[in-house]
Motif scaffolding. Structure first.
Motif, PDB file in Angstrom:
ATOM      1  N   ALA A 215       0.833  -1.207   0.000  1.00  0.00           N
ATOM      2  CA  ALA A 215       0.000   0.000   0.000  1.00  0.00           C
ATOM      3  C   ALA A 215       0.862   1.249   0.000  1.00  0.00           C
ATOM      4  O   ALA A 215       0.624   2.197  -0.766  1.00  0.00           O
ATOM      5  CB  ALA A 215      -0.931  -0.002   1.208  1.00  0.00           C
ATOM      6  N   GLY A 216       1.882   1.273   0.842  1.00  0.00           N
ATOM      7  CA  GLY A 216       2.741   2.454   0.950  1.00  0.00           C
ATOM      8  C   GLY A 216       3.488   2.771  -0.321  1.00  0.00           C
ATOM      9  O   GLY A 216       3.704   3.946  -0.650  1.00  0.00           O
ATOM     10  N   ALA A 217       3.879   1.741  -1.062  1.00  0.00           N
ATOM     11  CA  ALA A 217       4.609   1.975  -2.309  1.00  0.00           C
ATOM     12  C   ALA A 217       3.747   2.725  -3.320  1.00  0.00           C
ATOM     13  O   ALA A 217       4.218   3.638  -4.003  1.00  0.00           O
ATOM     14  CB  ALA A 217       5.080   0.644  -2.904  1.00  0.00           C
ATOM     15  N   LEU A 218       2.479   2.336  -3.421  1.00  0.00           N
ATOM     16  CA  LEU A 218       1.579   3.056  -4.332  1.00  0.00           C
ATOM     17  C   LEU A 218       1.397   4.499  -3.884  1.00  0.00           C
ATOM     18  O   LEU A 218       1.380   5.426  -4.709  1.00  0.00           O
ATOM     19  CB  LEU A 218       0.223   2.360  -4.407  1.00  0.00           C
ATOM     20  N   ILE A 219       1.288   4.713  -2.582  1.00  0.00           N
ATOM     21  CA  ILE A 219       1.105   6.065  -2.055  1.00  0.00           C
ATOM     22  C   ILE A 219       2.333   6.925  -2.371  1.00  0.00           C
ATOM     23  O   ILE A 219       2.199   8.081  -2.785  1.00  0.00           O
ATOM     24  CB  ILE A 219       0.803   6.010  -0.542  1.00  0.00           C
ATOM     25  N   VAL A 220       3.533   6.361  -2.227  1.00  0.00           N
ATOM     26  CA  VAL A 220       4.755   7.093  -2.597  1.00  0.00           C
ATOM     27  C   VAL A 220       4.758   7.419  -4.083  1.00  0.00           C
ATOM     28  O   VAL A 220       5.042   8.553  -4.497  1.00  0.00           O
ATOM     29  CB  VAL A 220       6.010   6.285  -2.227  1.00  0.00           C
ATOM     30  N   GLU A 221       4.465   6.430  -4.904  1.00  0.00           N
ATOM     31  CA  GLU A 221       4.464   6.625  -6.352  1.00  0.00           C
ATOM     32  C   GLU A 221       3.475   7.710  -6.762  1.00  0.00           C
ATOM     33  O   GLU A 221       3.799   8.596  -7.579  1.00  0.00           O
ATOM     34  CB  GLU A 221       4.119   5.309  -7.045  1.00  0.00           C
ATOM     35  N   GLU A 222       2.275   7.676  -6.185  1.00  0.00           N
ATOM     36  CA  GLU A 222       1.250   8.659  -6.543  1.00  0.00           C
ATOM     37  C   GLU A 222       1.564  10.051  -5.995  1.00  0.00           C
ATOM     38  O   GLU A 222       1.011  11.046  -6.451  1.00  0.00           O
ATOM     39  CB  GLU A 222      -0.122   8.196  -6.051  1.00  0.00           C
ATOM     40  N   ALA A 223       2.488  10.114  -5.017  1.00  0.00           N
ATOM     41  CA  ALA A 223       2.940  11.405  -4.494  1.00  0.00           C
ATOM     42  C   ALA A 223       4.151  11.934  -5.255  1.00  0.00           C
ATOM     43  O   ALA A 223       4.719  12.955  -4.867  1.00  0.00           O
ATOM     44  CB  ALA A 223       3.263  11.283  -3.010  1.00  0.00           C
ATOM     45  N   GLY A 224       4.543  11.243  -6.318  1.00  0.00           N
ATOM     46  CA  GLY A 224       5.661  11.702  -7.136  1.00  0.00           C
ATOM     47  C   GLY A 224       7.005  11.134  -6.745  1.00  0.00           C
ATOM     48  O   GLY A 224       8.037  11.592  -7.239  1.00  0.00           O
ATOM     49  N   GLY A 225       7.020  10.121  -5.886  1.00  0.00           N
ATOM     50  CA  GLY A 225       8.279   9.541  -5.434  1.00  0.00           C
ATOM     51  C   GLY A 225       8.765   8.420  -6.324  1.00  0.00           C
ATOM     52  O   GLY A 225       8.086   7.980  -7.247  1.00  0.00           O
ATOM     53  N   ALA A 226       9.979   7.957  -6.027  1.00  0.00           N
ATOM     54  CA  ALA A 226      10.599   6.843  -6.747  1.00  0.00           C
ATOM     55  C   ALA A 226      10.943   5.740  -5.761  1.00  0.00           C
ATOM     56  O   ALA A 226      11.331   6.015  -4.624  1.00  0.00           O
ATOM     57  CB  ALA A 226      11.862   7.316  -7.466  1.00  0.00           C
ATOM     58  N   LEU A 227      10.800   4.490  -6.208  1.00  0.00           N
ATOM     59  CA  LEU A 227      11.129   3.332  -5.386  1.00  0.00           C
ATOM     60  C   LEU A 227      11.977   2.369  -6.190  1.00  0.00           C
ATOM     61  O   LEU A 227      11.742   2.174  -7.383  1.00  0.00           O
ATOM     62  CB  LEU A 227       9.868   2.605  -4.899  1.00  0.00           C
ATOM     63  N   PHE A 228      12.964   1.771  -5.518  1.00  0.00           N
ATOM     64  CA  PHE A 228      13.815   0.772  -6.138  1.00  0.00           C
ATOM     65  C   PHE A 228      13.906  -0.439  -5.227  1.00  0.00           C
ATOM     66  O   PHE A 228      13.868  -0.314  -4.006  1.00  0.00           O
ATOM     67  CB  PHE A 228      15.237   1.303  -6.363  1.00  0.00           C
ATOM     68  N   THR A 229      14.032  -1.614  -5.833  1.00  0.00           N
ATOM     69  CA  THR A 229      14.319  -2.821  -5.073  1.00  0.00           C
ATOM     70  C   THR A 229      15.629  -3.410  -5.562  1.00  0.00           C
ATOM     71  O   THR A 229      15.946  -3.332  -6.749  1.00  0.00           O
ATOM     72  CB  THR A 229      13.203  -3.862  -5.215  1.00  0.00           C
ATOM     73  N   ARG A 230      16.376  -4.000  -4.640  1.00  0.00           N
ATOM     74  CA  ARG A 230      17.678  -4.594  -4.949  1.00  0.00           C
ATOM     75  C   ARG A 230      17.846  -5.894  -4.182  1.00  0.00           C
ATOM     76  O   ARG A 230      17.154  -6.130  -3.192  1.00  0.00           O
ATOM     77  CB  ARG A 230      18.800  -3.635  -4.529  1.00  0.00           C
ATOM     78  N   GLU A 231      18.780  -6.703  -4.616  1.00  0.00           N
ATOM     79  CA  GLU A 231      19.241  -7.850  -3.846  1.00  0.00           C
ATOM     80  C   GLU A 231      20.683  -7.570  -3.431  1.00  0.00           C
ATOM     81  O   GLU A 231      21.543  -7.325  -4.292  1.00  0.00           O
ATOM     82  CB  GLU A 231      19.153  -9.138  -4.659  1.00  0.00           C
ATOM     83  N   VAL A 232      20.955  -7.585  -2.145  1.00  0.00           N
ATOM     84  CA  VAL A 232      22.278  -7.261  -1.614  1.00  0.00           C
ATOM     85  C   VAL A 232      22.665  -8.321  -0.591  1.00  0.00           C
ATOM     86  O   VAL A 232      21.986  -8.492   0.431  1.00  0.00           O
ATOM     87  CB  VAL A 232      22.295  -5.873  -0.947  1.00  0.00           C
ATOM     88  N   ASP A 233      23.734  -9.046  -0.857  1.00  0.00           N
ATOM     89  CA  ASP A 233      24.231 -10.064   0.073  1.00  0.00           C
ATOM     90  C   ASP A 233      23.140 -11.046   0.491  1.00  0.00           C
ATOM     91  O   ASP A 233      23.062 -11.456   1.655  1.00  0.00           O
ATOM     92  CB  ASP A 233      24.830  -9.405   1.323  1.00  0.00           C
ATOM     93  N   GLY A 234      22.288 -11.406  -0.449  1.00  0.00           N
ATOM     94  CA  GLY A 234      21.225 -12.357  -0.154  1.00  0.00           C
ATOM     95  C   GLY A 234      20.024 -11.767   0.546  1.00  0.00           C
ATOM     96  O   GLY A 234      19.133 -12.511   0.978  1.00  0.00           O
ATOM     97  N   HIS A 235      19.981 -10.445   0.645  1.00  0.00           N
ATOM     98  CA  HIS A 235      18.862  -9.774   1.299  1.00  0.00           C
ATOM     99  C   HIS A 235      18.181  -8.838   0.306  1.00  0.00           C
ATOM    100  O   HIS A 235      18.840  -8.210  -0.520  1.00  0.00           O
ATOM    101  CB  HIS A 235      19.344  -8.952   2.503  1.00  0.00           C
ATOM    102  N   SER A 236      16.862  -8.713   0.424  1.00  0.00           N
ATOM    103  CA  SER A 236      16.140  -7.743  -0.394  1.00  0.00           C
ATOM    104  C   SER A 236      16.267  -6.367   0.236  1.00  0.00           C
ATOM    105  O   SER A 236      16.287  -6.227   1.460  1.00  0.00           O
ATOM    106  CB  SER A 236      14.673  -8.135  -0.520  1.00  0.00           C
ATOM    107  N   LEU A 237      16.372  -5.353  -0.592  1.00  0.00           N
ATOM    108  CA  LEU A 237      16.505  -3.973  -0.136  1.00  0.00           C
ATOM    109  C   LEU A 237      15.519  -3.100  -0.882  1.00  0.00           C
ATOM    110  O   LEU A 237      15.451  -3.148  -2.107  1.00  0.00           O
ATOM    111  CB  LEU A 237      17.937  -3.467  -0.377  1.00  0.00           C
ATOM    112  N   LEU A 238      14.759  -2.306  -0.138  1.00  0.00           N
ATOM    113  CA  LEU A 238      13.860  -1.323  -0.735  1.00  0.00           C
ATOM    114  C   LEU A 238      14.387   0.070  -0.423  1.00  0.00           C
ATOM    115  O   LEU A 238      14.753   0.359   0.723  1.00  0.00           O
ATOM    116  CB  LEU A 238      12.443  -1.479  -0.212  1.00  0.00           C
ATOM    117  N   ILE A 239      14.446   0.923  -1.440  1.00  0.00           N
ATOM    118  CA  ILE A 239      14.881   2.316  -1.311  1.00  0.00           C
ATOM    119  C   ILE A 239      13.805   3.191  -1.924  1.00  0.00           C
ATOM    120  O   ILE A 239      13.293   2.891  -3.004  1.00  0.00           O
ATOM    121  CB  ILE A 239      16.216   2.555  -2.046  1.00  0.00           C
ATOM    122  N   CYS A 240      13.464   4.288  -1.255  1.00  0.00           N
ATOM    123  CA  CYS A 240      12.513   5.219  -1.856  1.00  0.00           C
ATOM    124  C   CYS A 240      12.793   6.631  -1.377  1.00  0.00           C
ATOM    125  O   CYS A 240      13.529   6.851  -0.419  1.00  0.00           O
ATOM    126  CB  CYS A 240      11.072   4.823  -1.559  1.00  0.00           C
TER     127      CYS A 240
END
Length: 268
Positions: A215-240
């Motif tokens: 839910a929060g990701a859509l709210i960020v996107e609709e507010a003009g934000g950017a979100l990225f997902t990554r895999e780092v050392d076997g862990h998922s990472l979300l940046i926004c």
């Protein structure tokens, strides 16, 4: 299916769960159990809130599926899937610290179409319908205009992981001297919404689940934000963040990471 009508229905369902949660907080009465390890908590209020939301959804839309934190994914599959965290910030909730939220989103064929994050203690309601903007208590919101990390206020989290090493500590230490401040609210869903409302300029966290951020990701996107997902050392990472800060945060967090040459994938 009219998404505006669905949003109105969602508000009614969330208010029922919120009333239960506020009553438990006011009476300071709840039953606490652990799940995967001794700091991974669930309460009877989590479970009852989830039951309220699932019952409301399936009575109205019996052909839909529901994916929740406590109950998992129902066997029945549908092009419509509701993604729910009945209490995001359970540790806060247990202690009466008033930063917890209900997060609920509807996906159609894997794409989030509407989302709501509601904090019962503060009556904070964040919501978005795809293509219609993001709102906080009825007012349109936009991400911040901050252009550089040094001036930015960020937020992050440290998910419950038992006795395993906490991967985010080294990234927190890397960032703390490069920004004006870093906060931890204890609710990933609220962190995303606080970025959308420009309270924070950016956010990152490891090992989130879909119900934490859908839910929060859509709210960020609709507010003009950017979100990225990554895999780092076997862990998922979300940046926004706002588009400039999200990009700067990604490069700063992973500047010495060999994986950075494979840039993060946008959520959308």
């Amino acid at each position: 299916m009219n998404l505006n009508d669905l949003m109105n229905e969602m508000e009614e369902w969330v208010e029922q769960a919120a009333a239960l949660q506020l009553d438990a907080l006011n009476r300071k009465h709840m039953q606490v159990q652990t799940k995967a390890h001794d700091t991974d908590f669930v309460t009877d209020i989590d479970l009852r809130s989830e039951e309220i939301l699932i019952d409301c959804i399936l009575k109205r839309y019996p052909d839909h599926s529901v994916w929740t934190e406590e109950g998992g994914k129902l066997d029945k599959q549908s092009e419509f899937v509701w993604v729910i965290d009945p209490i995001d910030g359970t540790t806060n909730f247990i202690h009466g610290f008033p930063l917890s939220s209900i997060s609920i989103a509807l996906q159609h064929n894997g794409i989030t179409q509407l989302g709501m994050v509601y904090s019962p203690p503060f009556s904070m309601k964040f919501q978005a319908i795809r293509g219609q903007g993001a709102y906080y208590n009825g007012q349109r919101i936009q991400v911040s205009q901050t252009k550089d990390l040094k001036s930015s206020l960020l937020t992050t989290g440290f998910p419950s992981c038992g006795h395993e090493p906490i991967i985010n500590l080294k990234y927190f230490n890397k960032m703390i001297g490069r920004v004006s401040g870093i906060r931890r609210t204890g609710s990933a869903a609220l962190d995303l919404c606080f970025v959308a409302a420009s309270f924070f300029d950016g956010y990152w966290e490891f090992d989130l689940h879909a119900w934490d951020w859908c839910a929060g990701a859509l709210i960020v996107e609709e507010a003009g934000g950017a979100l990225f997902t990554r895999e780092v050392d076997g862990h998922s990472l979300l940046i926004c963040g706002n588009p400039e800060i999200a990009e700067l945060l990604q490069s700063s967090l992973l500047e010495k990471d060999e994986l950075y040459k494979n840039r993060g994938q946008s959520i959308g």
